[in-house]
Write a protein that holds these residues in place. Sequence first.
Motif, PDB file in Angstrom:
ATOM      1  N   ALA A  38       3.166  -8.056  -7.290  1.00 39.63           N
ATOM      2  CA  ALA A  38       2.354  -8.749  -8.293  1.00 39.63           C
ATOM      3  C   ALA A  38       0.860  -8.588  -8.005  1.00 39.63           C
ATOM      4  CB  ALA A  38       2.729 -10.228  -8.341  1.00 39.63           C
ATOM      5  N   VAL A  39       0.490  -8.660  -6.729  1.00 39.85           N
ATOM      6  CA  VAL A  39      -0.919  -8.484  -6.341  1.00 39.85           C
ATOM      7  C   VAL A  39      -1.414  -7.090  -6.724  1.00 39.85           C
ATOM      8  CG1 VAL A  39      -2.477  -8.237  -4.359  1.00 39.85           C
ATOM      9  CG2 VAL A  39      -0.941 -10.193  -4.493  1.00 39.85           C
ATOM     10  N   PHE A  40      -0.599  -6.072  -6.424  1.00 41.82           N
ATOM     11  CA  PHE A  40      -1.001  -4.701  -6.758  1.00 41.82           C
ATOM     12  C   PHE A  40      -1.113  -4.503  -8.268  1.00 41.82           C
ATOM     13  CE2 PHE A  40       0.825  -3.453  -2.468  1.00 41.82           C
ATOM     14  CZ  PHE A  40      -0.414  -3.203  -1.916  1.00 41.82           C
ATOM     15  N   ASN A  41      -0.169  -5.071  -9.027  1.00 41.12           N
ATOM     16  CA  ASN A  41      -0.210  -4.921 -10.484  1.00 41.12           C
ATOM     17  C   ASN A  41      -1.443  -5.597 -11.082  1.00 41.12           C
ATOM     18  OD1 ASN A  41       2.063  -3.338 -10.931  1.00 41.12           O
ATOM     19  ND2 ASN A  41       3.440  -5.088 -11.025  1.00 41.12           N
ATOM     20  N   LEU A  42      -1.763  -6.802 -10.615  1.00 36.76           N
ATOM     21  CA  LEU A  42      -2.932  -7.498 -11.144  1.00 36.76           C
ATOM     22  C   LEU A  42      -4.218  -6.795 -10.710  1.00 36.76           C
ATOM     23  CD1 LEU A  42      -3.643  -9.920 -12.896  1.00 36.76           C
ATOM     24  CD2 LEU A  42      -3.860 -11.297 -10.817  1.00 36.76           C
ATOM     25  N   SER A  43      -4.248  -6.321  -9.466  1.00 33.68           N
ATOM     26  CA  SER A  43      -5.437  -5.615  -8.959  1.00 33.68           C
ATOM     27  C   SER A  43      -5.672  -4.315  -9.719  1.00 33.68           C
ATOM     28  CB  SER A  43      -5.274  -5.315  -7.462  1.00 33.68           C
ATOM     29  OG  SER A  43      -5.129  -6.509  -6.719  1.00 33.68           O
ATOM     30  N   THR A  44      -4.577  -3.617 -10.056  1.00 33.35           N
ATOM     31  CA  THR A  44      -4.693  -2.380 -10.815  1.00 33.35           C
ATOM     32  C   THR A  44      -5.233  -2.651 -12.218  1.00 33.35           C
ATOM     33  OG1 THR A  44      -2.901  -1.342  -9.572  1.00 33.35           O
ATOM     34  CG2 THR A  44      -3.403  -0.406 -11.719  1.00 33.35           C
ATOM     35  N   THR A  45      -4.816  -3.782 -12.807  1.00 34.48           N
ATOM     36  CA  THR A  45      -5.344  -4.163 -14.120  1.00 34.48           C
ATOM     37  C   THR A  45      -6.853  -4.357 -14.058  1.00 34.48           C
ATOM     38  OG1 THR A  45      -3.264  -5.329 -14.571  1.00 34.48           O
ATOM     39  CG2 THR A  45      -5.105  -5.806 -16.028  1.00 34.48           C
ATOM     40  N   ILE A  46      -7.340  -4.896 -12.938  1.00 36.74           N
ATOM     41  CA  ILE A  46      -8.767  -5.203 -12.793  1.00 36.74           C
ATOM     42  C   ILE A  46      -9.585  -3.940 -12.520  1.00 36.74           C
ATOM     43  CG2 ILE A  46     -10.477  -6.415 -11.370  1.00 36.74           C
ATOM     44  CD1 ILE A  46      -8.329  -8.560 -10.848  1.00 36.74           C
ATOM     45  N   VAL A  47      -9.170  -3.183 -11.509  1.00 40.08           N
ATOM     46  CA  VAL A  47      -9.985  -2.045 -11.052  1.00 40.08           C
ATOM     47  C   VAL A  47      -9.680  -0.815 -11.898  1.00 40.08           C
ATOM     48  CG1 VAL A  47     -10.607  -0.563  -9.120  1.00 40.08           C
ATOM     49  CG2 VAL A  47     -10.042  -2.948  -8.710  1.00 40.08           C
ATOM     50  N   VAL A 182       6.933  -4.975 -16.013  1.00 37.10           N
ATOM     51  CA  VAL A 182       5.654  -4.782 -15.328  1.00 37.10           C
ATOM     52  C   VAL A 182       5.893  -4.519 -13.845  1.00 37.10           C
ATOM     53  CG1 VAL A 182       3.490  -5.885 -14.680  1.00 37.10           C
ATOM     54  CG2 VAL A 182       4.373  -6.184 -16.980  1.00 37.10           C
ATOM     55  N   ASP A 183       6.875  -5.205 -13.259  1.00 32.84           N
ATOM     56  CA  ASP A 183       7.135  -5.044 -11.826  1.00 32.84           C
ATOM     57  C   ASP A 183       7.575  -3.630 -11.474  1.00 32.84           C
ATOM     58  OD1 ASP A 183       7.490  -6.329  -9.134  1.00 32.84           O
ATOM     59  OD2 ASP A 183       9.570  -5.659  -9.448  1.00 32.84           O
ATOM     60  N   SER A 184       8.112  -2.887 -12.446  1.00 34.25           N
ATOM     61  CA  SER A 184       8.519  -1.504 -12.191  1.00 34.25           C
ATOM     62  C   SER A 184       7.328  -0.624 -11.832  1.00 34.25           C
ATOM     63  CB  SER A 184       9.232  -0.933 -13.418  1.00 34.25           C
ATOM     64  OG  SER A 184      10.366  -1.698 -13.760  1.00 34.25           O
ATOM     65  N   LEU A 185       6.144  -1.096 -12.159  1.00 33.47           N
ATOM     66  CA  LEU A 185       4.924  -0.332 -11.880  1.00 33.47           C
ATOM     67  C   LEU A 185       4.275  -0.715 -10.552  1.00 33.47           C
ATOM     68  CD1 LEU A 185       3.385  -0.511 -15.462  1.00 33.47           C
ATOM     69  CD2 LEU A 185       4.325   1.535 -14.369  1.00 33.47           C
ATOM     70  N   SER A 186       4.930  -1.569  -9.771  1.00 28.94           N
ATOM     71  CA  SER A 186       4.283  -2.083  -8.551  1.00 28.94           C
ATOM     72  C   SER A 186       3.968  -0.973  -7.551  1.00 28.94           C
ATOM     73  CB  SER A 186       5.160  -3.156  -7.886  1.00 28.94           C
ATOM     74  OG  SER A 186       6.432  -2.638  -7.567  1.00 28.94           O
ATOM     75  N   TYR A 187       4.835   0.052  -7.455  1.00 34.90           N
ATOM     76  CA  TYR A 187       4.583   1.135  -6.501  1.00 34.90           C
ATOM     77  C   TYR A 187       3.436   2.032  -6.966  1.00 34.90           C
ATOM     78  CZ  TYR A 187       8.922  -0.247  -4.237  1.00 34.90           C
ATOM     79  OH  TYR A 187       9.895  -0.963  -3.580  1.00 34.90           O
ATOM     80  N   THR A 188       3.421   2.354  -8.258  1.00 32.92           N
ATOM     81  CA  THR A 188       2.311   3.163  -8.759  1.00 32.92           C
ATOM     82  C   THR A 188       1.006   2.374  -8.699  1.00 32.92           C
ATOM     83  OG1 THR A 188       2.819   2.487 -11.033  1.00 32.92           O
ATOM     84  CG2 THR A 188       3.753   4.565 -10.273  1.00 32.92           C
ATOM     85  N   VAL A 193      -4.368   1.381  -6.243  1.00 30.41           N
ATOM     86  CA  VAL A 193      -5.303   0.606  -5.420  1.00 30.41           C
ATOM     87  C   VAL A 193      -5.705   1.408  -4.178  1.00 30.41           C
ATOM     88  CG1 VAL A 193      -5.582  -1.480  -4.022  1.00 30.41           C
ATOM     89  CG2 VAL A 193      -4.461  -1.626  -6.261  1.00 30.41           C
ATOM     90  N   ALA A 194      -4.726   2.093  -3.585  1.00 24.87           N
ATOM     91  CA  ALA A 194      -5.011   2.910  -2.392  1.00 24.87           C
ATOM     92  C   ALA A 194      -6.012   4.017  -2.713  1.00 24.87           C
ATOM     93  CB  ALA A 194      -3.713   3.507  -1.844  1.00 24.87           C
ATOM     94  N   LEU A 195      -5.895   4.622  -3.895  1.00 23.84           N
ATOM     95  CA  LEU A 195      -6.822   5.683  -4.286  1.00 23.84           C
ATOM     96  C   LEU A 195      -8.230   5.134  -4.512  1.00 23.84           C
ATOM     97  CD1 LEU A 195      -4.527   7.712  -6.686  1.00 23.84           C
ATOM     98  CD2 LEU A 195      -5.427   8.477  -4.480  1.00 23.84           C
ATOM     99  N   ALA A 196      -8.316   3.904  -5.041  1.00 29.47           N
ATOM    100  CA  ALA A 196      -9.630   3.272  -5.185  1.00 29.47           C
ATOM    101  C   ALA A 196     -10.250   3.042  -3.804  1.00 29.47           C
ATOM    102  CB  ALA A 196      -9.497   1.947  -5.934  1.00 29.47           C
ATOM    103  N   VAL A 197      -9.397   2.666  -2.839  1.00 30.57           N
ATOM    104  CA  VAL A 197      -9.876   2.466  -1.465  1.00 30.57           C
ATOM    105  C   VAL A 197     -10.316   3.799  -0.858  1.00 30.57           C
ATOM    106  CG1 VAL A 197      -9.193   1.753   0.857  1.00 30.57           C
ATOM    107  CG2 VAL A 197      -8.490   0.379  -1.109  1.00 30.57           C
ATOM    108  N   VAL A 198      -9.593   4.874  -1.174  1.00 32.42           N
ATOM    109  CA  VAL A 198      -9.976   6.212  -0.691  1.00 32.42           C
ATOM    110  C   VAL A 198     -11.378   6.562  -1.183  1.00 32.42           C
ATOM    111  CG1 VAL A 198      -9.514   8.692  -0.983  1.00 32.42           C
ATOM    112  CG2 VAL A 198      -7.644   7.128  -0.432  1.00 32.42           C
ATOM    113  N   PHE A 199     -11.641   6.282  -2.460  1.00 31.70           N
ATOM    114  CA  PHE A 199     -12.973   6.531  -3.016  1.00 31.70           C
ATOM    115  C   PHE A 199     -14.035   5.747  -2.246  1.00 31.70           C
ATOM    116  CE2 PHE A 199     -16.295   4.822  -5.844  1.00 31.70           C
ATOM    117  CZ  PHE A 199     -16.949   6.001  -6.164  1.00 31.70           C
ATOM    118  N   VAL A 329      -3.576   3.505 -13.546  1.00 34.33           N
ATOM    119  CA  VAL A 329      -4.015   2.250 -14.175  1.00 34.33           C
ATOM    120  C   VAL A 329      -3.543   2.211 -15.629  1.00 34.33           C
ATOM    121  CG1 VAL A 329      -6.024   0.910 -14.927  1.00 34.33           C
ATOM    122  CG2 VAL A 329      -6.044   1.995 -12.685  1.00 34.33           C
ATOM    123  N   PHE A 330      -3.530   3.363 -16.267  1.00 39.38           N
ATOM    124  CA  PHE A 330      -3.211   3.490 -17.694  1.00 39.38           C
ATOM    125  C   PHE A 330      -1.952   2.719 -18.120  1.00 39.38           C
ATOM    126  CE2 PHE A 330      -1.587   5.526 -21.470  1.00 39.38           C
ATOM    127  CZ  PHE A 330      -2.689   5.917 -22.197  1.00 39.38           C
TER     128      PHE A 330
END
Length: 452
Positions: A38-47, A182-188, A193-199, A329-330
Amino acid sequence: MGGGVTERLPEGSEPLLPTKREDGGGSGEFNGASFAGAVFNLSTTIVGAGIMALPATMKVLGLVPGLVMIVLAALLTDASIELLVRFSRVVGAPSYGAVMGDAFGWWGRRLLQVCVVVNNIGVMIVYMIIIGDVLSGTSSGGEHHYGVLEGWFGTHWWNGRFFVLLVTTLVVFTPLACLKRVDSLSYTSAISVALAVVFVIITAGIAIVKLIKGQIPMPKLFPDVPDLASVWELFTAVPVLVTAYVCHYNVHPIHNELKDPCQIKPIVHTSLVLCSTVYITTSFFGYLLFGESTLSDVLANFDSNLGIPYSSVLNDAVRVSYAVHLMLVFPMIFHALRLNLDGLLFPSSRPLSSDNRRFAVMTVLLLLVIFLSANFVPSIWDAFQFTGATAAVCIAFIFPAAITLRDPHSISKKWDKIISIFMIVLAIVSNVVAVYSDAYSMFHKKSSPSIA
């Protein structure tokens, strides 16, 4: 009260799955989404794309006020989501639209759904345009900026903009858009989020290396305000910050799928802390690295020699990681778009997740509209500069504040109403500034529009 809510549920306000135990995809029993997912999904919506506009706000505001404003925007977003969740629980509302419907009736629900549809379609068209720019290049003002694929393989039909976006839509967007939970997208989302951190890591690494070598001047800590025009320019950073944390339309779908619905509050807090950290580090090191040369889209700064070894490799790493980040994110934005559009068009039909034919037709048509708009309607960017900013602040601040001030169940406290008034004033100021600055840019034919 309970009967009134039950009566409104068929009106397109259902979560993607009506309960967290159902599985619309037929893949077995679903026992609820995890905290981390859930954290990753919400964070992806934001970033999303907005992260690239933040370093430019530091150039306008200076480092100290800029970083403080990022934190304040996060705190204000947390307050607006808390109000939204609190009013949802009082009426047992399964969606943002249901809360608006409870407070303002039919027109309130429809207005919210229209804003989400406008905002999300605009955001996804912009994402697709950016992905095309990064991978296949773009031409503006008579100058061609080479894309990553052009730089690696030269110019060919298969790495042209249309074909690259077509393959991305068919291979990446379509399979992810067909997932019903929505939870099916938790891994993507975790990868995104990891790619945003890479940037962030690459940008910080380059800045630190150049700082050690003495190649970076002292950054501007506070804004320069020599005249009244400079004061007005400071307000142009407000829309970027106000819309940086918009995620409210996905709070309910994520909440509905949780194993423990009481976790939504810490999930929101964790996501905002994570995204604020990414935003602060991106803003700080992006502005530190490029200084007064920072462009409105800092990604454009990674199109030239960085003045360190392996500059071209690092440039490509930044651009590719960001393009893939946007691809992932899309689908999170797409889920909310499809759900709200379905609520507008088929308010009395059964839940979208249980009607495979309607689900498939709507998915295909939406992807087709977004794909064709990104390829053949370039001026649509200008249109969404106006509508996107307006819809985003309505979703994030005006609607939660309006629900609180209307207070249909008499649960608002004095402090809630003070915060709500502040949100509405901020949103109106943000909209006026956004519309004025966009209109000014268009009429004076600025070379490239801001992502904000």
